[in-house]
Structure formats: C-alpha cells, structure tokens
Design a protein around this motif. Structure first.
Motif, PDB file in Angstrom:
ATOM      1  N   ALA A   1      30.606 -11.455   6.722  1.00 12.02           N
ATOM      2  CA  ALA A   1      30.418  -9.877   6.209  1.00 12.02           C
ATOM      3  C   ALA A   1      29.895 -10.344   4.651  1.00 12.02           C
ATOM      4  O   ALA A   1      28.843 -10.323   4.478  1.00 12.02           O
ATOM      5  CB  ALA A   1      31.897  -9.119   5.972  1.00 12.02           C
ATOM      6  N   GLY A   2      30.879 -10.195   3.683  1.00 10.07           N
ATOM      7  CA  GLY A   2      30.374 -10.635   2.478  1.00 10.07           C
ATOM      8  C   GLY A   2      30.491 -12.046   1.990  1.00 10.07           C
ATOM      9  O   GLY A   2      29.960 -12.705   1.216  1.00 10.07           O
ATOM     10  N   GLY A   3      31.316 -12.948   2.981  1.00  6.25           N
ATOM     11  CA  GLY A   3      31.180 -14.410   2.749  1.00  6.25           C
ATOM     12  C   GLY A   3      31.866 -14.840   1.671  1.00  6.25           C
ATOM     13  O   GLY A   3      31.881 -16.258   1.385  1.00  6.25           O
ATOM     14  N   THR A   4      32.836 -14.109   1.045  1.00  3.91           N
ATOM     15  CA  THR A   4      33.540 -14.504  -0.062  1.00  3.91           C
ATOM     16  C   THR A   4      34.570 -15.417   0.258  1.00  3.91           C
ATOM     17  O   THR A   4      34.727 -16.449  -0.782  1.00  3.91           O
ATOM     18  CB  THR A   4      34.114 -13.076  -1.039  1.00  3.91           C
ATOM     19  OG1 THR A   4      34.981 -12.247   0.099  1.00  3.91           O
ATOM     20  CG2 THR A   4      33.145 -12.331  -1.447  1.00  3.91           C
ATOM     21  N   ASP A   5      35.127 -15.538   1.434  1.00  9.12           N
ATOM     22  CA  ASP A   5      36.224 -16.567   1.612  1.00  9.12           C
ATOM     23  C   ASP A   5      35.328 -17.626   2.469  1.00  9.12           C
ATOM     24  O   ASP A   5      35.697 -18.681   2.087  1.00  9.12           O
ATOM     25  CB  ASP A   5      37.181 -15.810   2.576  1.00  9.12           C
ATOM     26  CG  ASP A   5      38.151 -15.272   2.050  1.00  9.12           C
ATOM     27  OD1 ASP A   5      38.778 -15.317   1.052  1.00  9.12           O
ATOM     28  OD2 ASP A   5      38.529 -14.017   2.650  1.00  9.12           O
ATOM     29  N   LEU A   6      34.390 -17.027   3.548  1.00  8.79           N
ATOM     30  CA  LEU A   6      34.027 -18.186   4.364  1.00  8.79           C
ATOM     31  C   LEU A   6      33.002 -19.257   3.473  1.00  8.79           C
ATOM     32  O   LEU A   6      32.995 -20.430   3.604  1.00  8.79           O
ATOM     33  CB  LEU A   6      32.691 -17.266   5.149  1.00  8.79           C
ATOM     34  CG  LEU A   6      32.523 -18.243   6.241  1.00  8.79           C
ATOM     35  CD1 LEU A   6      33.417 -18.858   7.293  1.00  8.79           C
ATOM     36  CD2 LEU A   6      31.223 -17.276   7.157  1.00  8.79           C
ATOM     37  N   VAL A   7      32.083 -18.701   2.613  1.00  5.93           N
ATOM     38  CA  VAL A   7      31.226 -19.711   1.942  1.00  5.93           C
ATOM     39  C   VAL A   7      31.946 -20.477   0.865  1.00  5.93           C
ATOM     40  O   VAL A   7      31.903 -21.518   0.761  1.00  5.93           O
ATOM     41  CB  VAL A   7      29.944 -18.835   0.989  1.00  5.93           C
ATOM     42  CG1 VAL A   7      29.056 -19.513   0.525  1.00  5.93           C
ATOM     43  CG2 VAL A   7      29.143 -17.875   2.332  1.00  5.93           C
ATOM     44  N   VAL A   8      32.748 -19.815   0.003  1.00  2.00           N
ATOM     45  CA  VAL A   8      33.556 -20.351  -0.841  1.00  2.00           C
ATOM     46  C   VAL A   8      34.383 -21.621  -0.305  1.00  2.00           C
ATOM     47  O   VAL A   8      34.418 -22.692  -0.735  1.00  2.00           O
ATOM     48  CB  VAL A   8      34.373 -19.487  -1.745  1.00  2.00           C
ATOM     49  CG1 VAL A   8      35.343 -20.398  -2.772  1.00  2.00           C
ATOM     50  CG2 VAL A   8      33.605 -18.720  -2.551  1.00  2.00           C
ATOM     51  N   GLY A   9      35.193 -21.133   0.936  1.00  2.00           N
ATOM     52  CA  GLY A   9      36.033 -21.950   1.601  1.00  2.00           C
ATOM     53  C   GLY A   9      35.335 -23.255   2.121  1.00  2.00           C
ATOM     54  O   GLY A   9      35.684 -24.462   2.109  1.00  2.00           O
ATOM     55  N   SER A  10      34.198 -23.057   2.661  1.00  2.00           N
ATOM     56  CA  SER A  10      33.338 -24.255   3.180  1.00  2.00           C
ATOM     57  C   SER A  10      33.022 -25.103   1.984  1.00  2.00           C
ATOM     58  O   SER A  10      33.001 -26.501   2.231  1.00  2.00           O
ATOM     59  CB  SER A  10      31.855 -23.616   3.738  1.00  2.00           C
ATOM     60  OG  SER A  10      30.993 -23.309   2.678  1.00  2.00           O
ATOM     61  N   ARG A  11      32.708 -24.669   0.852  1.00  2.00           N
ATOM     62  CA  ARG A  11      32.401 -25.689  -0.341  1.00  2.00           C
ATOM     63  C   ARG A  11      33.597 -26.389  -0.747  1.00  2.00           C
ATOM     64  O   ARG A  11      33.546 -27.593  -1.295  1.00  2.00           O
ATOM     65  CB  ARG A  11      31.674 -24.754  -1.220  1.00  2.00           C
ATOM     66  CG  ARG A  11      30.662 -25.706  -2.402  1.00  2.00           C
ATOM     67  CD  ARG A  11      29.887 -24.840  -2.935  1.00  2.00           C
ATOM     68  NE  ARG A  11      30.762 -23.549  -3.550  1.00  2.00           N
ATOM     69  CZ  ARG A  11      30.321 -22.377  -3.387  1.00  2.00           C
ATOM     70  NH1 ARG A  11      28.940 -22.222  -3.044  1.00  2.00           N
ATOM     71  NH2 ARG A  11      30.717 -21.170  -3.935  1.00  2.00           N
ATOM     72  N   GLN A  12      34.821 -25.606  -0.529  1.00  2.00           N
ATOM     73  CA  GLN A  12      36.096 -26.358  -1.014  1.00  2.00           C
ATOM     74  C   GLN A  12      36.902 -27.105   0.026  1.00  2.00           C
ATOM     75  O   GLN A  12      37.947 -27.621  -0.220  1.00  2.00           O
ATOM     76  CB  GLN A  12      37.235 -25.093  -1.389  1.00  2.00           C
ATOM     77  CG  GLN A  12      36.701 -24.179  -2.561  1.00  2.00           C
ATOM     78  CD  GLN A  12      37.795 -23.305  -3.069  1.00  2.00           C
ATOM     79  OE1 GLN A  12      38.372 -22.639  -2.132  1.00  2.00           O
ATOM     80  NE2 GLN A  12      37.663 -22.761  -4.113  1.00  2.00           N
ATOM     81  N   GLY A  13      35.959 -27.445   1.071  1.00  2.00           N
ATOM     82  CA  GLY A  13      36.497 -28.283   2.067  1.00  2.00           C
ATOM     83  C   GLY A  13      37.439 -27.819   3.009  1.00  2.00           C
ATOM     84  O   GLY A  13      38.065 -28.537   3.805  1.00  2.00           O
ATOM     85  N   LYS A  14      37.364 -26.501   3.173  1.00  2.00           N
ATOM     86  CA  LYS A  14      38.433 -25.841   4.324  1.00  2.00           C
ATOM     87  C   LYS A  14      37.710 -25.913   5.615  1.00  2.00           C
ATOM     88  O   LYS A  14      38.406 -25.402   6.517  1.00  2.00           O
ATOM     89  CB  LYS A  14      38.574 -24.291   3.721  1.00  2.00           C
ATOM     90  CG  LYS A  14      39.756 -24.075   2.738  1.00  2.00           C
ATOM     91  CD  LYS A  14      40.025 -22.869   2.357  1.00  2.00           C
ATOM     92  CE  LYS A  14      40.862 -22.694   1.021  1.00  2.00           C
ATOM     93  NZ  LYS A  14      40.824 -21.332   0.457  1.00  2.00           N
ATOM     94  N   GLY A  15      36.545 -26.036   5.535  1.00  2.00           N
ATOM     95  CA  GLY A  15      35.854 -26.265   7.184  1.00  2.00           C
ATOM     96  C   GLY A  15      34.577 -25.996   6.701  1.00  2.00           C
ATOM     97  O   GLY A  15      34.091 -25.006   5.992  1.00  2.00           O
ATOM     98  N   ALA A  16      33.642 -26.601   7.599  1.00  2.00           N
ATOM     99  CA  ALA A  16      32.109 -26.393   7.334  1.00  2.00           C
ATOM    100  C   ALA A  16      31.850 -24.914   7.832  1.00  2.00           C
ATOM    101  O   ALA A  16      32.377 -24.410   8.642  1.00  2.00           O
ATOM    102  CB  ALA A  16      31.510 -27.656   8.250  1.00  2.00           C
TER     103      ALA A  16
END
Lengths: 298, 160
Positions: free
Chosen positions: A24-39
């Motif tokens: 949706a907004g990607g505010t968790d998904l995109v930031v999380g991917s950069r912080q190493g929470k998962g690709a």
C-alpha cells in the motif's frame, strides 16, 4: 522483481493467489527491507489505487473501514473522530504527515507489530479484520489474527480488505494515549487504549488494551470490579495496577522492562480517564496526547 | 492493470513532464528522480524515512521519496522542488524562506519547501502549531526552525 498496479479488488486477489504480496504505502515494507528485516517480495501488487479498499461505510453490521484508508483520513474522518475516537488519536500520532499520507490502517494491522498504534484502539472497540480471497470472505477477531511480533494467522492468499467495528452504545467514549520521547517519527514506548460506556456517570462497560508490552497487543483482563463504579482515583488506580501486572514487556534500546511496566499503568489510567470524559460528553481534541499534554512537549 | 517485469519501462510524470525510463522495480523514487531523471534538488539524507530531505509531492501530498518505490508512482503527478519556481521567478514561499534567513547549509530546504507548499495549498491560513505539525517530518540541523516557521507564516499572510 515485478510491480503490478491493481485497479480492482479482483486484480489484487488474483495477484495474491499467484504468489504476489500486497503493497500500500510501503512505509513498513520498503523501510524494513532496507533495515534487513527481509528482502522485498519478488512480486508486488500495489493496492493503493483500489477504490473499494479506501472507503469508510456505516451500515447495520457496524462501520467498515477499508484497509486502504490512510492515517491522514482516519485522523480527520468525522465518523472515526466522533464514534471511534481512539483510532483517530492513534492515527494522528503515526510517523509524520508524509507517513500518514500513504500509510494505511490495513498495513498497520497486517504488519503485526506489537508497537502498532491503531491496534489497541481496534481491540477495545471490538473490531474484526475482514480477510478475503477470490473464493472466500471471513471475519477474524484481532486476538486470533495476531500470533506474534510481525506474524498473523492470515493465509498468504488472503487480503485484509477492511476492519469492521460494531456500533458503540450511547454514552460511549474511547481514547488512545502513547508514551513517547518525541512528537514525530516516534514508535510507542508503551501505549494504552480504552473504551468506556457510562450510565449516568457510572461505568457500564470498560475495555482496555495495551501497546508494546507483549508480543502482540494485550487485552487487560479482570476489569469487572470497575463496573458500577464512578471514574475516580480508586478506579483509575485499579486500572493502572491491572495493566502493570499483566504487561509482559521486554527491555530494548527504547526502554527497560521495568520502566515500561511502570509507565503502562500510567498510560492505561490516563486512557480510561480520557475515554470516560469523552463518554460523558466532554470534547477532547485529537490526538488526546496533545489535548492532555501527555507525551513529548514541543 | 499493468504488469512490469524489472528492469522495465515506466513513465514518471515529474513537474508536468513525462519521463520514460527503464528501471528495476526495487528502485526508490528518490534515487530515480536524482540519478535517472537528473533532478538533484531532492536530497537523500537518512534514506530511512526520518529526515524529510527527500520530500516530494505525489498528487499534491508530501511523501518520503526515499522509501517509496518508483514503479508505484506510475500514473501519479510527482512534484519536486524544481517544480516550484516558474521560469526565473521563485515561488512566494521560496522568496520568503530566503528573506527570513531560513536557509543555512540548505540540505533540508527542498524538503521543507515541499512540505510547506503542500500545507499552504491545503490550508492557506495555518496556525503556528499547524505549521509545526506540517513540517514535523522535516529535520533541520542549522536554523533552529524559527525562521523557517516565520517564512511559512509570512507566505500565508501574503497569499490571503
């Protein structure tokens, strides 16, 4: 990696059936991917242009808040502000204007963080999540949806399409209070939501849920002694004690276990106080943190 | 419904100009605006959705472009700081932030301008508290914010 931009709910549900993940907004998904929470997932389907996910509808079965409704809408929508004020309190505290413009209630719920701000308000308002696939629709209580930090019981092909909230009785009010170190781009140190129904100043029903003190949003049990009592120092002290007892916080860089356990009692009693004042007809502006001077000051 | 397989051809509308580009789907909007489209007014500070230096408008509303996938912005109107001035004329807000001394190192300025522009478009007469909230996603380490706030208030006075 692929990105599909969906224009209809069927587009999304077909995409999910074929293994895509929603964004949706990607505010968790995109930031999380950069912080190493998962690709980032290999196949993304953007759901932010699906109109039917972005509506708030009041009906016989309750109010249906589409999963794509943004925090910016939640904090100003008259139905949410008037009837489900705790959700507006929470949405107004999320991130910054930029976060609230694209971040959604469905994203907050399905990300499953124990620190999510809209979670405790939804629990005290007895909300259920509507989960859909191409073939089926089911309503799930939130305590069955969240199974651990960042984990839900939803199947991969299920999309959270809405949060469905029953109509609240007359003389009801709700509030969400958050302990924070700063006013913006903050994550709850701890938080508490309350929904209170009064009968001539006497508590008829009370629900309290806690943020960031357990692996998932925690419902406070044992509030029965409050029923039939006024909201006063004694009842608020009871709430604080129950909340601190039942909390199971961790120590991390934001706060120690001991500090969280102490503060959750304070937040829970403030949430009950604010909810009761709203139930009694008092207007406390959104977010109640600012109205009461709770949390970080400017 | 459009399906793109990366690297894929997308068209981004930035400041009213369509830019056809070929990008991987995991590219963020800020890197694409800067490195593919070549508009370097948009800054990357924290690259973590905290500082607001990357703020752009998506259909008129501020977003953190460092944490928004460029491919998801297809079909939307993107406005960057380069889109605020008309020809050689700075926007009233740009003039006022300069006049007020609201620019020191300048790194946060494009993001501040985008947040404040969106705020004034939506609410031409904001209170000081509303300006604070509107700019709350933008960090500045030089000015102490006071002169930036003043320039937004000054602009609201002028446009009313």
């Amino acid at each position: 990696m692929t990105m599909t931009i969906a224009n209809s709910l069927d587009d999304v549900l077909s995409g999910l059936a074929n293994g895509a993940r929603p964004i949706a907004g990607g505010t968790d998904l995109v930031v999380g991917s950069r912080q190493g929470k998962g690709a980032l997932p290999d196949h993304l389907i953007a759901i932010d242009r699906v109109h039917e996910l972005a509506t708030i509808d009041v009906g016989d079965a309750g109010t249906r808040i589409g999963s794509g409704v943004t925090h910016a809408t939640l904090m100003t929508n008259p139905t949410v502000v008037d009837s489900f004020t705790a959700i507006a309190d929470a949405a107004a505290l999320v991130g910054s204007p930029a976060t609230r413009n694209v971040g959604t209630i469905g994203g907050n719920v399905m990300n499953g963080s124990p620190a999510m701000d809209t979670g405790a308000p939804l629990v005290v308002l007895n909300a259920r999540a509507e989960l859909r696939t191409l073939e089926s629709t089911r309503l799930v209580h939130l305590d069955e949806l969240w199974v651990g930090p960042g984990r839900t019981s939803a199947q991969k092909n299920e999309l959270c399409t809405a949060l469905v909230i029953p109509q609240q009785p007359e003389s009801s009010g709700s509030a969400y209070v958050r302990l924070e170190y700063r006013r913006t781009m903050e994550i709850a140190i701890v938080g508490a939501a309350a929904a209170i129904t009064l009968d001539d100043g006497i508590i008829r029903s009370a629900h309290v849920a806690l943020t960031a003190v357990a692996p998932t949003i925690l419902t406070v049990e044992g509030l029965a002694p409050l029923i039939g009592k006024p909201v006063d120092e004694t009842t608020l002290a009871t709430v604080a004690e129950l909340a601190s007892e039942q909390a199971a916080p961790i120590s991390d860089l934001r706060a120690s276990e001991r500090y969280r356990r102490q503060m959750i009692g304070v937040m829970a009693s403030r949430a009950v106080d604010a909810a009761a004042r709203r139930a009694g007809g008092e207007t406390l502006s959104v977010p109640v943190n600012r109205a009461l001077g709770v949390g970080a000051q400017s | 419904m459009s399906n793109t397989t990366g690297p894929s051809a997308v068209t981004l509308n930035v400041n009213g100009v369509p830019y056809p580009i070929v990008i991987n789907t995991d590219r963020t909007l800020s890197t694409v605006i800067r490195n593919e489209i070549g508009l370097t007014g948009t800054k990357e500070g924290c690259d973590d959705c905290e500082c607001g230096a990357c703020m752009v408008l998506l259909d008129g509303r501020p977003i953190n472009s460092c944490s928004y996938l460029a491919a998801q912005a297809q079909g939307r109107e993107i406005t960057t700081v380069e889109g605020l001035a008309s020809q050689d004329d700075l926007s009233p807000l740009q003039r006022n932030i300069l006049a007020a001394g609201g620019v020191q190192c300048g790194f946060c300025t494009p993001g501040m301008l985008m947040s404040a522009t969106a705020l004034l478009n939506e609410n031409p007469s904001p209170t000081k508290e509303e300006v604070r909230i509107g700019l709350s996603g933008n960090l500045c380490r030089c000015t102490g914010y006071a002169r930036i706030l003043d320039s937004v208030i000054q602009t609201s006075v002028e446009i009313n």
